[in-house]
Design a protein around this motif. Structure first.
Motif, PDB file in Angstrom:
ATOM      1  N   ALA A  68       6.959  -1.886  32.779  1.00 30.98           N
ATOM      2  CA  ALA A  68       6.450  -3.232  33.084  1.00 30.98           C
ATOM      3  C   ALA A  68       6.842  -4.234  32.006  1.00 30.98           C
ATOM      4  O   ALA A  68       7.148  -5.390  32.298  1.00 30.98           O
ATOM      5  CB  ALA A  68       4.937  -3.190  33.216  1.00 30.98           C
ATOM      6  N   SER A  69       6.845  -3.805  30.729  1.00 31.73           N
ATOM      7  CA  SER A  69       7.147  -4.758  29.652  1.00 31.73           C
ATOM      8  C   SER A  69       8.604  -5.216  29.699  1.00 31.73           C
ATOM      9  O   SER A  69       8.920  -6.349  29.354  1.00 31.73           O
ATOM     10  CB  SER A  69       6.811  -4.162  28.286  1.00 31.73           C
ATOM     11  OG  SER A  69       7.692  -3.103  27.981  1.00 31.73           O
ATOM     12  N   ASP A  70       9.512  -4.311  30.119  1.00 31.92           N
ATOM     13  CA  ASP A  70      10.924  -4.702  30.244  1.00 31.92           C
ATOM     14  C   ASP A  70      11.282  -5.146  31.658  1.00 31.92           C
ATOM     15  O   ASP A  70      12.426  -5.496  31.937  1.00 31.92           O
ATOM     16  CB  ASP A  70      11.831  -3.544  29.819  1.00 31.92           C
ATOM     17  CG  ASP A  70      11.835  -3.348  28.304  1.00 31.92           C
ATOM     18  OD1 ASP A  70      11.423  -4.288  27.597  1.00 31.92           O
ATOM     19  OD2 ASP A  70      12.221  -2.272  27.841  1.00 31.92           O
ATOM     20  N   ASN A  71      10.295  -5.057  32.551  1.00 34.30           N
ATOM     21  CA  ASN A  71      10.442  -5.564  33.925  1.00 34.30           C
ATOM     22  C   ASN A  71      11.489  -4.806  34.748  1.00 34.30           C
ATOM     23  O   ASN A  71      12.248  -5.402  35.485  1.00 34.30           O
ATOM     24  CB  ASN A  71      10.773  -7.069  33.894  1.00 34.30           C
ATOM     25  CG  ASN A  71      10.472  -7.741  35.228  1.00 34.30           C
ATOM     26  OD1 ASN A  71       9.475  -7.434  35.865  1.00 34.30           O
ATOM     27  ND2 ASN A  71      11.344  -8.632  35.654  1.00 34.30           N
ATOM     28  N   TYR A  72      11.528  -3.460  34.588  1.00 32.69           N
ATOM     29  CA  TYR A  72      12.371  -2.729  35.542  1.00 32.69           C
ATOM     30  C   TYR A  72      11.498  -1.791  36.364  1.00 32.69           C
ATOM     31  O   TYR A  72      10.471  -1.305  35.907  1.00 32.69           O
ATOM     32  CB  TYR A  72      13.580  -2.046  34.909  1.00 32.69           C
ATOM     33  CG  TYR A  72      13.348  -1.161  33.708  1.00 32.69           C
ATOM     34  CD1 TYR A  72      12.910   0.145  33.848  1.00 32.69           C
ATOM     35  CD2 TYR A  72      13.642  -1.629  32.430  1.00 32.69           C
ATOM     36  CE1 TYR A  72      12.755   0.958  32.744  1.00 32.69           C
ATOM     37  CE2 TYR A  72      13.492  -0.825  31.316  1.00 32.69           C
ATOM     38  CZ  TYR A  72      13.055   0.472  31.495  1.00 32.69           C
ATOM     39  OH  TYR A  72      12.902   1.290  30.402  1.00 32.69           O
ATOM     40  N   PRO A  73      11.910  -1.554  37.628  1.00 35.32           N
ATOM     41  CA  PRO A  73      10.971  -1.089  38.655  1.00 35.32           C
ATOM     42  C   PRO A  73      10.555   0.372  38.670  1.00 35.32           C
ATOM     43  O   PRO A  73       9.376   0.676  38.850  1.00 35.32           O
ATOM     44  CB  PRO A  73      11.693  -1.447  39.958  1.00 35.32           C
ATOM     45  CG  PRO A  73      13.147  -1.484  39.597  1.00 35.32           C
ATOM     46  CD  PRO A  73      13.242  -1.880  38.169  1.00 35.32           C
ATOM     47  N   GLY A  74      11.501   1.314  38.505  1.00 32.48           N
ATOM     48  CA  GLY A  74      11.149   2.725  38.707  1.00 32.48           C
ATOM     49  C   GLY A  74      10.822   2.986  40.169  1.00 32.48           C
ATOM     50  O   GLY A  74      11.233   2.239  41.060  1.00 32.48           O
TER      51      GLY A  74
END
Length: 882
Positions: free
Chosen positions: A191-197
């Motif tokens: 969430a902090s780097d804003n990538y989804p998974g």
């Protein structure tokens, strides 16, 4: 040998953020220029600690080069959710590299890459070269770099506590290998780097899958064979996101970094650079920790010729001379003079204090108004000689004050540093001659002392004309000759007069506070259900979080934190937290102020003689020290009560106080020519209620609640101090978005203020400085900097300096005029103190009606503005009552 080589890799960007938020005391950590320094202070502390504990041979601090990296090329929203860096941190950013360089380390950033990639590349290269590698970061992604030769330490609390990760500890904690952390990030995202998974897959599920299948690739090879579930559906649907996330989380360990490993060898600290940096940042603690030798500070000087005088005669004086009086103590109200020098272009004389004080010729020359004297620090000189029975007059020039007027950079009390600023280097800094700290003493060779004081008298002579020329060039001769120099004489008089303090009252208060503290302690024990040491954070932590079962908020090395911010958050659910806060506040009042003030009463006079520092602030405001009477806390009733001990010196006399009302906002109205703000002041409206009505769209003054007025007040004063949305959000406990809305609406309703801000910044960019109404300058070397953060800070400073500085100037004019009027009217009243925008006097009761008319009149007419200056007054038997 290679096994002795140790590379320390610091994630500069991550640690800078952690330092900022870990020491979030924005008001306390500021230097004399108003620059916030909290992050730099904490960063310096962790570097000191790491040098001590890790003893690296090589060091690199890596920084992010910018928002655009190779990751944003294939995923535009990478780190997209992050808020803009607070301006209070941004303005500190350029100085991290200055600090690293002074400490002998290297800093590096690489376009298109992140600090993580630089660290990963050097870690792998260093491992091959046989280095031991230690990485320090606040980013858990870097744990993927842990290996048999590389340890990754993650900051736990601010930057003061670190948790070590090795392959073994990662296996123990997560049950996976370090490189599998990349696969975990691919599944759970970040969430902090804003990538989804993958949707609905957190760390727990990701670890379970990895323990079973080993890698992301293997999970997807077996996904079809998994039993039907929501998780299986999400894995299939988000396959692309999973591999994208893994790619984003993978640190590039083969980036095109330029510096070689050998070039990262830790060099010796550059003492000169560190001294300069610590002085600029006002880091006195770190400055004291530096073991400065004479070699670090001494220089080659020209030979000096002087005459040591054992019998002083009138022939030793001329009509215009420099005079220097030397005392080692900072507090010259209690110190001992160690040497005196005076001279003109032909002769320099030096004499021992006893010789001077027994000389009628010296006394007559010093007290003769027609004999012109040039000194360094007029106020200090007047006070020192007063205690020696000499009432000096005829001071025509003060080198320290002139230098400060020309450029408000404080150089402390050291004449050599001020001389150096103006190109004169033939005098040594005091530390070389006297040593420092506990070792500070008069040199055993008398000649060393005499030569030093003679050099100072000569420096005053040499600098005199140069400084006068600079004042004229800046159009500052009126500011200097009509304000600063006369004010020094007024302040000297106030310091000598002092203010009477009743020790009995403080002793009674001490008793009362002690009883109150015992009572409070008792109630805390009842609330806790057992006795414990209230002053022990460790014992308190056990009570709150183990016995009472409260939820801990922060962890420290010794347990859970019981700091102020933690207790404030706990106070709504646990009364004991508020009880502890109240106890601590009263305990601080007791030790710092009640007991502290008792120590400052001069036995000979029964008074406190605070010292006014005229050359400290960039805005021209006066400071008070030893003790600081401007800082007695008055928000608490107990704090206000301390002022009860400050009384008039004679029976039947009163304390009288007058205070400028909202002077900075009135000056803002005048300078900005904003019609709405001017109208509010001219019509005598409450400015904060008026602002609340305009900014929050309230039509009826009755609807302005105390809370709404408080918010308007925070915006009003925030604007004066160039506050950011982040700063305002912290002050009001609201979101940054809401804070920005307040600021935007303010400018909409007060367009003149917005125009002023834009025009003053434009002017500063053209000239390099801003000025007060009285031509006091503040230079802004970074106003045209290509570095956004430095430039932004300079712009905010350009906006608020003319306002704060003009307010300081107005009260100075009022003080000078007030002293003149008291003398003219032959009044017995004494001006005792200046505290912010307030003047405090003592006078016989029968003079009160005169002062009630006279003081407001003089203060309100100190300067002519387009809005009225208003002064509020009061009197009583003590400062508290006034």
């Amino acid at each position: 040998m290679s096994e002795n080589k140790k590379l320390l890799l610091l994630d500069g960007s991550s640690l800078a953020f952690r330092s900022f938020y870990g020491l979030l005391d924005l008001n306390r950590f500021k230097n004399q220029n108003g620059l916030h320094t909290n992050a730099l202070f904490a960063f310096n502390r962790i570097m000191e600690k790491l040098f001590e504990t890790e003893k690296p041979t090589h060091l690199l601090v890596a920084f992010d080069a910018g928002k655009t990296t190779f990751r944003t090329e294939f995923f535009e929203d990478y780190k997209g959710g992050r808020q803009k860096m607070p301006s209070e941190l941004a303005e500190q950013w350029p100085y991290f590299k200055v600090l690293v360089d002074a400490m002998g380390g290297k800093s590096y950033e690489l376009a298109n890459y992140e600090a993580d990639d630089i660290i990963g590349t050097y870690a792998r290269r260093a491992e091959k070269e046989g280095f031991e590698v230690v990485i320090i970061t606040g980013d858990r992604d870097l744990t993927q770099l842990a290996s048999e030769k590389t340890r990754v330490d993650i900051t736990v609390k601010g930057v003061s506590d670190l948790k070590a990760y090795t392959p073994e500890s990662i296996r123990e904690e997560f049950g996976i290998e370090p490189l599998q952390i990349i696969d975990m990030k691919g599944l759970s995202g970040d969430a902090s780097d804003n990538y989804p998974g993958v949707r609905k897959v957190g760390d727990k599920t990701a670890l379970k899958l990895l323990k079973e299948y080993g890698s992301l690739e293997n999970i997807y090879e077996h996904v079809d064979g998994m039993k039907k579930s929501k998780m299986k559906e999400n894995l299939i649907a988000d396959k692309e996101n999973a591999f994208l996330s893994k790619k984003l989380a993978t640190i590039d360990v083969d980036t095109p970094v330029e510096p070689t490993l050998d070039s990262l060898a830790l060099e010796e600290r550059d003492t000169e650079k560190l001294v300069s940096f610590y002085r600029e940042m006002n880091f006195r603690t770190f400055l004291q920790d530096l073991d400065l030798s004479e070699d670090d500070l001494s220089e080659e000087f020209n030979e000096i010729t002087y005459t040591k005088v054992d019998t002083i005669t009138p022939e030793h004086f001329s009509d215009e001379m420099s005079l220097y009086v030397e005392m080692l103590e900072n507090n010259y109200h209690y110190g001992t003079i160690v040497g005196i020098s005076w001279g003109d272009k032909e002769h320099l004389y030096v004499a021992e204090p006893d010789v001077v004080f027994q000389s009628q010729a010296f006394k007559e020359w010093a007290e003769d108004q027609t004999k012109k004297k040039m000194v360094y620090d007029a106020k200090r000189t007047i006070v020192m000689l007063h205690y020696a029975g000499i009432e000096i007059s005829g001071i025509e020039f003060d080198t320290l004050l002139a230098s400060y007027t020309i450029n408000t950079n404080d150089s402390g009390r050291d004449l050599a540093l001020v001389a150096q600023e103006h190109g004169y280097f033939d005098v040594s800094v005091d530390e070389v001659i006297y040593g420092k700290g506990a070792k500070k003493a008069v040199p055993s060779e008398q000649e060393v002392l005499f030569k030093h004081v003679a050099r100072k008298a000569k420096a005053i002579l040499e600098l005199n004309q140069k400084l006068i020329d600079e004042l004229k060039e800046n159009n500052q001769q009126d500011l200097y000759f009509d304000m600063e120099l006369p004010l020094a004489l007024v302040l000297a008089n106030m310091e000598i007069t002092g203010i009477k303090v009743e020790p009995e009252r403080l002793e009674i208060m001490k008793e009362e506070f002690s009883e109150r503290l015992l009572e409070m302690e008792k109630n805390i024990h009842i609330e806790a259900g057992e006795e414990f040491n209230v002053n022990s954070p460790k014992q308190l932590s056990v009570i709150l979080f183990e016995k009472m079962g409260l939820k801990p908020i922060k962890k420290t090395k010794t347990g859970f934190s019981t700091a102020v911010d933690v207790l404030e958050k706990l106070s709504s659910e646990a009364p004991i937290a508020q009880m502890i806060l109240d106890y601590r506040q009263l305990a601080k009042l007791q030790s710092t102020y009640v007991e502290g003030l008792l120590k400052c009463i001069k036995p000979e006079t029964g008074k406190i003689h605070t010292m006014y520092v005229q050359t400290l602030t960039q805005t021209g405001r006066l400071s008070s020290t030893e003790p600081n009477l401007q800082n007695i806390p008055i928000r608490m009733e107990e704090g206000r009560k301390i002022r009860q001990a400050f009384v008039a010196q004679k029976e039947g006399w009163k304390i009288f106080a007058s205070d400028y009302s909202q002077i900075e906002l009135r000056i803002l109205a005048h300078i900005s020519e904003d019609d709405h703000m001017k109208e509010a002041f001219i019509e005598g409206q409450d400015i904060h209620s008026s602002t609340a009505m305009r900014v929050f769209g309230i039509s009826d003054p009755e609807e302005v609640t105390a809370n709404v007025r408080r918010q308007a007040k925070a915006v009003n004063f925030g604007i004066v101090y160039g506050i950011s949305d982040y700063g305002l959000s912290q002050n009001l406990g609201i979101t940054r978005k809401k804070a920005q809305e307040f600021i935007d609406r303010y400018f909409e309703k007060y367009p003149g203020i917005k125009r002023y801000m834009e025009s003053i910044v434009k002017e500063a960019k053209e000239t390099g400085f801003v000025e007060t109404l009285f031509h006091r300058r503040r230079y802004l070397p970074d106003i045209n900097s290509s570095n956004f953060n430095l430039r932004s800070f300079a712009e905010r400073t350009a906006i608020n300096s003319p306002i704060q500085g003009s307010a300081a100037d107005v009260i100075k004019v009022a003080m000078i005029r007030m002293q003149e009027v008291l003398k003219e009217k032959n009044l017995q009243a004494n001006m005792l103190l200046q505290v912010h925008d307030e003047l405090i006097f003592e006078c016989p009761a029968e003079e009160i009606p005169i002062l009630e008319k006279l003081v407001p009149e003089v203060m309100e007419q100190a300067v002519s503005l387009t809005v009225p200056l208003i002064v509020e007054s009061g009197y009583g038997d003590s400062w508290y009552e006034a």
